[in-house]
Structures are given as C-alpha cells and as structure tokens.
Design a protein around this motif. Structure first.
Motif, PDB file in Angstrom:
ATOM      1  N   ARG A 101     -24.820  -5.406  13.158  1.00  0.00           N
ATOM      2  CA  ARG A 101     -26.053  -4.740  12.718  1.00  0.00           C
ATOM      3  C   ARG A 101     -26.129  -3.281  13.153  1.00  0.00           C
ATOM      4  NH1 ARG A 101     -27.477  -8.267  16.835  1.00  0.00           N
ATOM      5  NH2 ARG A 101     -28.772  -7.467  18.552  1.00  0.00           N
ATOM      6  N   PHE A 102     -25.324  -2.885  14.126  1.00  0.00           N
ATOM      7  CA  PHE A 102     -25.161  -1.480  14.471  1.00  0.00           C
ATOM      8  C   PHE A 102     -23.683  -1.141  14.305  1.00  0.00           C
ATOM      9  CE2 PHE A 102     -28.803  -2.867  17.056  1.00  0.00           C
ATOM     10  CZ  PHE A 102     -29.743  -1.929  16.663  1.00  0.00           C
ATOM     11  N   ASP A 103     -23.402   0.121  14.034  1.00  0.00           N
ATOM     12  CA  ASP A 103     -21.994   0.525  13.946  1.00  0.00           C
ATOM     13  C   ASP A 103     -21.379   0.425  15.342  1.00  0.00           C
ATOM     14  OD1 ASP A 103     -19.551   1.998  13.837  1.00  0.00           O
ATOM     15  OD2 ASP A 103     -20.259   2.989  12.024  1.00  0.00           O
ATOM     16  N   ASP A 142     -30.138   4.203  12.366  1.00  0.00           N
ATOM     17  CA  ASP A 142     -31.285   3.687  13.119  1.00  0.00           C
ATOM     18  C   ASP A 142     -31.151   4.174  14.565  1.00  0.00           C
ATOM     19  OD1 ASP A 142     -33.201   2.341  14.505  1.00  0.00           O
ATOM     20  OD2 ASP A 142     -32.527   0.328  13.971  1.00  0.00           O
ATOM     21  N   HIS A 143     -31.875   5.236  14.872  1.00  0.00           N
ATOM     22  CA  HIS A 143     -31.790   5.822  16.209  1.00  0.00           C
ATOM     23  C   HIS A 143     -32.924   5.365  17.122  1.00  0.00           C
ATOM     24  CE1 HIS A 143     -28.775   8.261  14.357  1.00  0.00           C
ATOM     25  NE2 HIS A 143     -29.640   8.963  13.638  1.00  0.00           N
ATOM     26  N   ASP A 184     -20.270   3.725  17.140  1.00  0.00           N
ATOM     27  CA  ASP A 184     -21.273   4.759  17.374  1.00  0.00           C
ATOM     28  C   ASP A 184     -21.615   4.753  18.860  1.00  0.00           C
ATOM     29  OD1 ASP A 184     -23.566   6.278  17.638  1.00  0.00           O
ATOM     30  OD2 ASP A 184     -24.584   5.419  15.894  1.00  0.00           O
ATOM     31  N   LYS A 186     -24.988   3.874  20.606  1.00  0.00           N
ATOM     32  CA  LYS A 186     -25.483   2.499  20.537  1.00  0.00           C
ATOM     33  C   LYS A 186     -24.706   1.603  21.516  1.00  0.00           C
ATOM     34  CE  LYS A 186     -27.985   3.585  16.871  1.00  0.00           C
ATOM     35  NZ  LYS A 186     -27.565   5.003  16.753  1.00  0.00           N
ATOM     36  N   GLU A 218     -30.259  11.056  17.184  1.00  0.00           N
ATOM     37  CA  GLU A 218     -29.316  10.084  17.763  1.00  0.00           C
ATOM     38  C   GLU A 218     -29.266  10.184  19.281  1.00  0.00           C
ATOM     39  OE1 GLU A 218     -26.532  13.631  16.592  1.00  0.00           O
ATOM     40  OE2 GLU A 218     -28.477  12.777  16.016  1.00  0.00           O
ATOM     41  N   HIS A 237     -24.846   4.151   9.566  1.00  0.00           N
ATOM     42  CA  HIS A 237     -26.043   3.587  10.197  1.00  0.00           C
ATOM     43  C   HIS A 237     -26.815   4.698  10.914  1.00  0.00           C
ATOM     44  CE1 HIS A 237     -24.658  -0.644   9.655  1.00  0.00           C
ATOM     45  NE2 HIS A 237     -23.481  -0.062   9.699  1.00  0.00           N
ATOM     46  N   THR A 292     -34.388   1.772  17.293  1.00  0.00           N
ATOM     47  CA  THR A 292     -34.513   0.381  17.735  1.00  0.00           C
ATOM     48  C   THR A 292     -34.051   0.193  19.174  1.00  0.00           C
ATOM     49  OG1 THR A 292     -34.293  -0.484  15.496  1.00  0.00           O
ATOM     50  CG2 THR A 292     -33.782  -1.988  17.302  1.00  0.00           C
ATOM     51  N   GLN A 293     -32.848   0.662  19.492  1.00  0.00           N
ATOM     52  CA  GLN A 293     -32.322   0.420  20.837  1.00  0.00           C
ATOM     53  C   GLN A 293     -33.080   1.213  21.896  1.00  0.00           C
ATOM     54  OE1 GLN A 293     -28.066   0.550  21.292  1.00  0.00           O
ATOM     55  NE2 GLN A 293     -27.726  -1.009  19.732  1.00  0.00           N
TER      56      GLN A 293
END
Length: 488
Positions: free
Chosen positions: A274-276, A418-419, A279, A282, A172, A416, A421-422
């Motif tokens: 689509r992202f928390d 997904d670490h 968090d 993000k 993350e 979530h 994409t961003q």
C-alpha cells in the motif's frame, strides 16, 4: 646523550638538530628559506585539516564486533552472516547531520549511524541514521535540502525561513519532520538511540533467490532523550557531550550494544504494497513484515587517534558484498555515487587504502596511481584486464541477482504521494504529553519564520496528517488553519 631510538626526525626521516629555533641570518636577521625543517613544519601544519564532511561533519566513533545470533542463510549468502556465533570486526561512526565540525552534539538534528563490517569478502558499509525515514525521496533534491540546513550566504546565520519554506513545499518531508521535532529529535547519548539502514536493500541467497530487506539496530541500553532546556544548557557548557559520553563509557568497560533486526519482503509484494517500499520517506509496517533478529553489535574499543580513525573513516552505501545489493530507491541510487565521490574529494582517490578503511582480505584489482598511493602500487604486476598473464579475474557467481525493471526513460516522481497517513499515525501513537512537547518544539522552531504564507502552508500539512496536530500548531503561532485545507 640523546637516545638514538627516540630522535625527532623530519617527515623524510632525517634527525632534527634544533626544533626550538628557526634558522636566521644572525640573531636578528630574517629567516632563511634554506631552513627546510621550518618550511616543512609550516606547510604540513597548513594542510593538517582535510575538508570537513559537507554533512555529518561532527561525529564520534568506536571499534567493535558483530555476532550472528540467528540463521538467515535462506535469505542471504553474505559470508559474515553465514553461521550463528560468527563474529565480524566493525567500526561505527555516529554524527550530527547539519552542523559544522565544531558544532554542538546536543542540537535537534538527525544522527548518522554508519557501520563498517570488515568481512572476508571485503568491507560492507551500512550507512543510515537514527531514524527509519528521511526528509526527501529523490537525490536530485538533496543539495537544495542541505543548503536550507546550512548557513545563509548573506548573514552566515542559520535560516529558519529557508528550512520551513523548503519543508512546506516538500510535503514528503512531513514524516521525518514529525520525528525530528518529537522527543527523539535530541537523543540523550549516541548509546541510547536506535539505528536504521533507512533504505530498502536486496538480499540474495546461495540459490539466487532474492528478497527486499530493511535494517533496524535496536539499542540494548534503551531509548533515552534530552529535555530541550537541558540540551540547550549542554550545548553551551559541553558541546562535545555525546562524544565524551561514548568515549568514557567504553573506557570504563560499559560497552554499548545494539541488536540488529531485519524486515523481509518478498520481491513480488513490492508491486502491491500500500506504500511504495522504495520510498525512504515511508516505513514498512511491522505488522505486515515483523522484525527478525540477525545478531548483536558491541562497541568495545576506542580509537587510538581521532583523525586517523574517525575523521578519515569513509562510508558508502555502495560498499557492498556478495549477497547484499541495492534497491531502486531513488535516494539510495544517488547516494551510491555521491558518497564515494565525496570521499575521493575529501580524503583522496586512495582513501580505501587507509588503515581504517582497508579491507581485511587482500585487494586485487587493476587500479593504479593517484595521489597518496602509499603501497607498492601493484609493483610490476599486470595492470589491465583481460590479460594473458594470470591476473585476477571476475567471478560470475558473485554477480548481483537481477530484478525486473520497466518503463520509459523520463524524469518522473514516485507513483504514491500519500505523505500524511504515516505522519498522522505517528502523531496518534504518541502520548498526550509527547504530542504537547512535539507541538511546542514546532511552534518554537517556526516562530522566527518571517512569512505567514510559509507557516500556513506547513500548518496545512500538519492538519492533513491529523486535524488536532495542525490546529494546535496554528493556535500556538496565532494563526488559523487555512479554510481550503479544512474543507478538503
């Protein structure tokens, strides 16, 4: 004849007859314990340094004001934001994060960006960084993370093995690592960087309607960063470069300013984004939630005394006013306790009473006593609540607005994970030259790491964010992207 209005006195106000010679038994005799002025001077000197901050130890600050430029009362009832043109006094502290009090200003490190608004409803602190995200998203990992940034307990040296081992085991962190290792990892000055609240917060209007919000302070001076070689040169020649720059700019009338914007998210959209949105590793896309101007902050007055104002200034994201509240961001929730607790330890239980921290409105509560209580301690007034003697009472209209929670009490991660994409999007947004400098900075920082296992694990994260990103770092370290990562 001595001017009686300019006499040197002891700390208890008695005049000092001799401040050059201690009291001894004869000209060569031992010093006498009855020299209470000497004892007081030495004892006070031993205690002149309060414990430095565990993080954000090195910093600079300035006074200024915040002026509202846009009517956002449909979102928040916070009084200091209640009308266009309204000005609120502020104090801002900028800092590096990991270094000690005497460290260099120009190291590669996030910068703290803490703002204290002295509002008519009490102080409001917005305590963030010059980056919109952070390395971790749960406060339970914070002590371990900061340990990796500090000195090794055996060598007392900075430890790149610990740094990259932790990051490689905490994917993350990738988004923030990419920012840190980019050009923005070393701002040119405090004046030439943005500031962010980083976390998501909640605004509530006079009708009790709430929204989620993120803060963005955009520098009006423009973004400027330091070349790594110049930064290293300045670190040796002028380690206080940023502190000096801020002080001299204000002294010379070149007062820096920032324009504050917010992103607004309806409460219900937090469940479907689509992202928390809570968090802190993000960001919210500005295409989804555009920036809305709030006002302008100007810093126009230097501190008169660094210790009294900058060193003793205390900030906490839990210092809130009606109309502004917190979100379920796990990192923020931990900070609500940790910051106030740090100040009680470092500065004292009555730190809020110090002039730099004291609200401009009258404080009325039932807290009494404690070390360094230097007002009348409530005098003879009633000291408990509820009471029948007319003491201050609660105001139900100022209760924070409720929001729904559900689930089981358990130690759980965010839903979530997904670490990549961003972090990958950020890499692809950079120019070719920016990407080359980013990769070079990472290679330089990772070369001292002893274990290839750690390097390969981190390379895998870079590759998952963008294949070119991981491949170039691997090549620079003389390694190959792990085959299982490529296949996945």
């Amino acid at each position: 004849m001595t001017n009686r209005e300019n006499r040197l006195t002891t700390s208890w106000g008695a005049p000092v007859g001799d401040n050059q010679n201690s009291m001894t038994a004869g000209s060569r005799g031992p010093t006498l314990i009855q020299d209470v002025h000497l004892l007081e001077k030495l004892a006070h000197f031993n205690r002149e340094r309060v414990p430095e901050r565990v993080v954000h130890a090195k910093g600079a600050g300035a006074h200024g004001y915040f002026e509202v430029t846009n009517d956002l009362t449909k979102y928040t009832k916070a009084k200091f934001l209640s009308e266009v043109g309204k000005r609120t006094p502020t104090f801002v502290r900028f800092s590096t994060v990991a270094g000690e009090l005497g460290s260099s200003d120009t190291v590669r490190d996030p910068r703290g960006f803490a703002v204290k608004f002295y509002t008519e409803d009490g102080n409001y602190d917005l305590v963030g960084n010059n980056t919109p995200v952070f390395f971790i998203r749960d406060a339970i990992k914070f002590p371990d993370f900061i340990h990796t940034q500090k000195r090794d307990p055996q060598t007392h040296l900075k430890n790149p093995n610990a740094v990259w081992d932790f990051w490689s085991l905490s994917p993350e962190s990738l988004h923030q690592v990419t920012i840190l290792m980019s050009d923005r990892g070393i701002p040119a000055t405090f004046r030439h960087m943005h500031g962010f609240g980083s976390h998501s917060f909640k605004w509530t209007n006079a009708e009790g309607e709430s929204v989620w919000v993120k803060y963005h302070f955009k520098t009006d001076q423009g973004i400027k960063n330091l070349d790594v070689n110049l930064a290293a040169k300045l670190a040796g020649e002028n380690p206080d470069y940023h502190t000096e720059d801020l002080f001299n700019a204000i002294k010379n009338g070149d007062c820096p300013s920032w324009t504050l914007y917010v992103q607004i998210m309806p409460l219900e959209e937090a469940d479907t984004y689509r992202f928390d949105p809570f968090d802190v590793t993000k960001v919210w896309s500005q295409k989804d939630y555009p920036l809305i101007e709030v006002g302008r902050m100007v810093l126009n007055r230097n501190p008169e005394n660094y210790f009294a104002e900058v060193e003793q200034a205390t900030f906490s994201p839990g210092t809130l006013v009606p109309g502004i509240d917190v979100s379920p961001d796990k990192m923020l929730q931990g900070r609500l306790f940790a910051y106030h607790d740090a100040h009680r330890y470092r500065v004292g239980t009555n730190h809020q009473m110090l002039p730099i921290n004291r609200p401009r409105n009258e404080v009325e509560n039932y807290q009494r006593d404690g070390a360094m209580r230097f007002d009348n301690n409530g005098g003879g007034s009633v000291y408990y609540e509820p009471n029948s003697y007319g003491g201050p009472t609660e105001s139900p209209a100022d209760k924070p607005a409720a929001y729904s929670v559900s689930g089981e009490a358990a130690s759980v991660s965010y839903d979530h994970n997904d670490h990549y994409t961003q972090a990958g999007d950020l890499y692809r947004l950079m120019s070719k030259e920016e990407r080359e400098r980013l990769v070079a900075n990472i290679i330089s920082a990772m070369k001292p790491v002893e274990k290839d296992e750690i390097k390969l694990r981190q390379i895998g994260h870079f590759y998952k964010a963008d294949p070119e990103y991981g491949t170039k770092v691997a090549e620079g370290l003389g390694l190959q992207v792990p085959a299982d990562v490529v296949k996945s």
